[in-house]
Write an enzyme that holds these catalytic residues in place. Structure first.
Site, mmCIF file in Angstrom:
data_model
loop_
_atom_site.group_PDB
_atom_site.id
_atom_site.type_symbol
_atom_site.label_atom_id
_atom_site.label_comp_id
_atom_site.label_asym_id
_atom_site.label_seq_id
_atom_site.Cartn_x
_atom_site.Cartn_y
_atom_site.Cartn_z
ATOM 1 N N HIS A 53 0.833 -1.197 0.000
ATOM 2 C CA HIS A 53 0.000 0.000 0.000
ATOM 3 C C HIS A 53 0.872 1.253 0.000
ATOM 4 C CE1 HIS A 53 -3.815 -2.175 1.725
ATOM 5 N NE2 HIS A 53 -3.370 -2.693 0.587
ATOM 6 N N GLU A 55 1.323 3.685 2.083
ATOM 7 C CA GLU A 55 2.103 3.952 3.286
ATOM 8 C C GLU A 55 3.378 3.118 3.311
ATOM 9 O OE1 GLU A 55 -2.318 4.179 4.550
ATOM 10 O OE2 GLU A 55 -1.078 3.197 3.025
ATOM 11 N N CYS A 81 -5.350 1.401 6.534
ATOM 12 C CA CYS A 81 -6.087 0.176 6.871
ATOM 13 C C CYS A 81 -5.588 -0.369 8.210
ATOM 14 C CB CYS A 81 -5.936 -0.864 5.764
ATOM 15 S SG CYS A 81 -4.236 -1.453 5.515
ATOM 16 N N CYS A 90 -1.589 -1.098 7.505
ATOM 17 C CA CYS A 90 -0.759 0.097 7.351
ATOM 18 C C CYS A 90 -0.678 0.892 8.647
ATOM 19 C CB CYS A 90 -1.294 0.971 6.218
ATOM 20 S SG CYS A 90 -1.093 0.211 4.597
ATOM 21 N N ALA A 167 -17.665 13.448 -27.844
ATOM 22 C CA ALA A 167 -17.013 14.414 -28.727
ATOM 23 C C ALA A 167 -18.039 15.002 -29.675
ATOM 24 C CB ALA A 167 -15.889 13.744 -29.516
ATOM 25 N N ARG A 196 -8.933 6.352 -20.847
ATOM 26 C CA ARG A 196 -9.049 4.895 -20.973
ATOM 27 C C ARG A 196 -8.099 4.192 -20.016
ATOM 28 N NH1 ARG A 196 -8.924 4.031 -27.540
ATOM 29 N NH2 ARG A 196 -10.950 5.005 -28.015
ATOM 30 N N THR A 208 -21.761 0.827 -32.797
ATOM 31 C CA THR A 208 -20.481 1.539 -32.908
ATOM 32 C C THR A 208 -19.415 0.621 -33.491
ATOM 33 O OG1 THR A 208 -21.015 2.996 -31.050
ATOM 34 C CG2 THR A 208 -18.688 2.717 -31.595
ATOM 35 N N ARG A 219 -3.579 3.538 -26.637
ATOM 36 C CA ARG A 219 -2.540 3.526 -27.667
ATOM 37 C C ARG A 219 -1.666 4.781 -27.662
ATOM 38 N NH1 ARG A 219 -7.135 2.166 -30.190
ATOM 39 N NH2 ARG A 219 -7.242 4.095 -31.377
#
Length: 334
Positions: A53, A55, A81, A90, A167, A196, A208, A219
Site C-alpha cells: 500500500h 504507506e 487500513c 498500514c 465528442a 481509458r 459503434t 494507444r
C-alpha cells in the site's frame, strides 16, 4: 492546516493518480512522509492489488534513503487500513516508525472498516487529523474525494462509477467529417487515451463496432504494465457481435462482456470488479444512459469552427468527479 501539509496532500494525490486504472478492485491511495520541518521525505502510491500500500511504499523509500529516523508526519489520502488482507495493516506499519502525526484526507468508505485505522493510531499515541469538507481544508479534501470517488461509489453500491465521454463538433453533431474518425485535436485524443488508461472498463455498442470497428484500447500513451485485463462491455439487444471483432478485442487484452439489457449493465460490471467505467458510443446509447440515470459524470469535448477544443463537465449528483484528476480538466466548470 499548515501549508506544508496542503503541499504534501497535493503530492500524495498526484502520486496516487499516476496509478489510477491499475489498482482495482483496490482504491488508488497516496502517502507522503514529512520531517518535523514539513520537508517531504518520500511519496508513495498504491500500484495495484496485492502490492504494498501507499504507506508501505513511502516507508520503504524512506528506509532505503536512510531518512526513516527523520519521519515525523504522515499525510495519507485515505484512512490507513487496520486489517490484514493480501498485505499487512498500514496503521501498524506507521506505528513501527517515528511517525506520530497523521493527516487523513478521507475516512475509509468501506462500512466494515471505517474509523478502524484512525482509532488504532490514536489509541497508540498518534495525533490524527481528518480533513473537514468545508472551510480551508475543503479544497484539499475534495481532491482526495475525487481520487476516491469511483471506489467510494463501488463500496456503497457494488456498481461502478460511469463516465460518459462525448465528442461534438461546433453544431453539436457527433458525426465526424467524411474520411475522418474524429474531429478533436491531438491533445484531446491524448486525453481520451489517458482516460481509458485510468478506467477499468470501456462501454460501447454493437452499432459503434459495426460502424467504426474501434480499437478502444490505450494507444497514444503508455498503459499500466501488468494490470488486470480491462473489461470491454458491448451493449447489444440481440447479443450478436462479430466473432472476428471479439477475437481481436481479446488479442488487445480485453475481457469482453456482452450486455443485452442495459439496466443490468452496472451490476454486471460491478460483479467483474469494475470500479470506474467509461462510455464511448453514439447518441442512441447515450440517450438510453441518460434516460435511466446510469451516468455519474459527463465530459463533452466540443471542437469549434477554428479547430480548438473546449471541455465541459457535468456531475449528476454532488460536486466530486475523478475527471478533476486530469490537469486540463481540474478547473473546468459545468
Amino acid at each position: 492546516m499548515p501549508p506544508a501539509i496542503a503541499q504534501a496532500f497535493r503530492a500524495a494525490v498526484n502520486e496516487a493518480a499516476r496509478h489510477v486504472g491499475a489498482t482495482a478492485p483496490n482504491p488508488p491511495v497516496g502517502c507522503a512522509l514529512l520531517d518535523r520541518d514539513g520537508v517531504i521525505l518520500a511519496t508513495g502510491g498504491h500500484h495495484r492489488a496485492g502490492t504494498p500500500h501507499a504507506e508501505i511504499q513511502a516507508i520503504n523509500q524512506c528506509r532505503e534513503r536512510g531518512l526513516l529516523d527523520r519521519a515525523h508526519t504522515a499525510v495519507v489520502t485515505l484512512e490507513p487500513c487496520n486489517h490484514t488482507g493480501r498485505t499487512g495493516p498500514c496503521s501498524q506499519a506507521l506505528l513501527a516508525t517515528p511517525v506520530r502525526d497523521v493527516w487523513i484526507g478521507v475516512r475509509d468508505p468501506n462500512p466494515h472498516v471505517e474509523g478502524g485505522g484512525a482509532d488504532h493510531l490514536r489509541q497508540h499515541g498518534c495525533d490524527v487529523h481528518i480533513l473537514r469538507p468545508t472551510g480551508p481544508q475543503g479544497e484539499i479534501q475534495a481532491m482526495c474525494r475525487s481520487l476516491l470517488a469511483p471506489f467510494t461509489h463501488f463500496m456503497r453500491t457494488g456498481q461502478p462509477w460511469i463516465t460518459v465521454k462525448q465528442a461534438l463538433d461546433a453544431t453539436g453533431s457527433m458525426v465526424p467529417p467524411a474520411g475522418r474518425t474524429t474531429f478533436t485535436s491531438a491533445a484531446s485524443l491524448d486525453l481520451a487515451h489517458r482516460l481509458r488508461r485510468a478506467t477499468d472498463a470501456v462501454i460501447t455498442t454493437g452499432g459503434t463496432i459495426r460502424a467504426d470497428n474501434p480499437g478502444l484500447n490505450v494507444r497514444r500513451v503508455a498503459d499500466h504494465p501488468d494490470r488486470a485485463p480491462r473489461v470491454l462491455a458491448i451493449c447489444t439487444r440481440t447479443g450478436e457481435v462479430d466473432a472476428a471483432y471479439l477475437q481481436a478485442a481479446h488479442d488487445r487484452g480485453f475481457a469482453v462482456q456482452v450486455c443485452t439489457d442495459i439496466t443490468a449493465l452496472p451490476d454486471m460490471l460491478g460483479q467483474a470488479g469494475v470500479t470506474w467505467a467509461m462510455v464511448e458510443a453514439g447518441p442512441q446509447l447515450l440517450a438510453e444512459i441518460t434516460a435511466r440515470n446510469l451516468w455519474h459524470d459527463w465530459l463533452a469535448i466540443t471542437a469549434d469552427h477554428d479547430g480548438a477544443d473546449h471541455y465541459s463537465i457535468r456531475v449528476r449528483e454532488g460536486d466530486v468527479t475523478p475527471l478533476r484528476l486530469f490537469p486540463e480538466l481540474a478547473a473546468v466548470k459545468e
